[in-house]
Scaffold this motif. Structure first.
Motif, mmCIF file in Angstrom:
data_model
loop_
_atom_site.group_PDB
_atom_site.id
_atom_site.type_symbol
_atom_site.label_atom_id
_atom_site.label_comp_id
_atom_site.label_asym_id
_atom_site.label_seq_id
_atom_site.Cartn_x
_atom_site.Cartn_y
_atom_site.Cartn_z
ATOM 1 N N HIS A 106 2.913 2.859 -8.844
ATOM 2 C CA HIS A 106 1.497 2.920 -9.219
ATOM 3 C C HIS A 106 1.335 2.669 -10.720
ATOM 4 O O HIS A 106 0.479 1.889 -11.145
ATOM 5 C CB HIS A 106 0.923 4.286 -8.832
ATOM 6 C CG HIS A 106 -0.530 4.427 -9.136
ATOM 7 N ND1 HIS A 106 -1.503 4.049 -8.264
ATOM 8 C CD2 HIS A 106 -1.152 4.883 -10.247
ATOM 9 C CE1 HIS A 106 -2.687 4.276 -8.806
ATOM 10 N NE2 HIS A 106 -2.499 4.777 -10.010
ATOM 11 N N SER A 159 0.825 -1.203 0.000
ATOM 12 C CA SER A 159 0.000 0.000 0.000
ATOM 13 C C SER A 159 0.863 1.257 0.000
ATOM 14 O O SER A 159 0.592 2.215 -0.731
ATOM 15 C CB SER A 159 -0.931 -0.019 1.211
ATOM 16 O OG SER A 159 -1.737 1.129 1.225
ATOM 17 N N ASP A 160 1.925 1.264 0.799
ATOM 18 C CA ASP A 160 2.851 2.407 0.813
ATOM 19 C C ASP A 160 3.537 2.566 -0.539
ATOM 20 O O ASP A 160 3.714 3.688 -1.035
ATOM 21 C CB ASP A 160 3.907 2.237 1.905
ATOM 22 C CG ASP A 160 3.344 2.429 3.308
ATOM 23 O OD1 ASP A 160 2.231 2.992 3.443
ATOM 24 O OD2 ASP A 160 4.024 2.014 4.268
ATOM 25 N N ASP A 187 1.802 4.490 -3.298
ATOM 26 C CA ASP A 187 1.821 5.949 -3.257
ATOM 27 C C ASP A 187 2.907 6.537 -4.160
ATOM 28 O O ASP A 187 2.896 7.729 -4.446
ATOM 29 C CB ASP A 187 2.026 6.447 -1.818
ATOM 30 C CG ASP A 187 0.790 6.220 -0.956
ATOM 31 O OD1 ASP A 187 -0.321 6.116 -1.515
ATOM 32 O OD2 ASP A 187 0.945 6.145 0.279
#
Length: 153
Positions: free
Chosen positions: A100, A91-92, A95
């Motif tokens: 992404h 998830s980090d 960013d």
């Protein structure tokens, strides 16, 4: 194996994978496009049936990547403290713009590149978002030199 004689598999009939993320739909659509133009070329007599053999070699690596990707997605869905730690780390990473873009392109199938020999980096890829591509392609030309969409011989 996507071809056995006159039998060809495409889309969900070819690889078996978990349906998470919906990226199998993208893979199936590109499978159909890849196979469709080859079948049309054979039916019209423009090429021999041997072009259908390229379908497996081109699409099998994409399905293998899809299988690996969906297995990874399932792995981060398992309950437990180790999975939670991994999920938070991923998830980090999401960013970060590069991470992404990497994952988004992989999920959409935009990272697929067929080996068509040396050439421009876009040769063998799906059409990218041209707004973010610094090198815009030249207008297409038909065999006679007419603009694409113009008169056909």
């Amino acid at each position: 194996m996507y071809r056995a004689g006159r039998v060809l598999l495409a889309g969900d009939a070819a690889p078996v994978y978990a349906p998470v993320g919906g990226q199998g739909l993208n893979v199936g659509i590109v499978d159909a496009a890849n196979l469709g133009w080859k079948l049309a070329a054979v039916v019209h007599g423009w090429v021999g049936e041997d072009i259908l053999d390229a379908y497996t070699s081109e699409r099998h690596p994409v399905a293998a990547r899809l299988l690996q990707n969906t297995r990874a997605q399932l792995a981060v869905m398992r309950p437990g403290p180790q999975t939670r730690a991994l999920w938070e780390m991923v998830s980090d990473l999401m960013d970060l713009d590069d991470a992404h873009r990497y994952v988004a392109d992989m999920l959409a199938g935009m990272d697929v590149r067929y080996d068509l020999g040396d050439g421009h980096r876009l040769v063998g890829t799906l059409c990218p978002d041209m707004k973010s591509t610094p090198e815009r392609p030249r207008p297409g030309r038909c065999q006679r030199g007419d603009p694409v969409g113009g008169p056909v011989a």
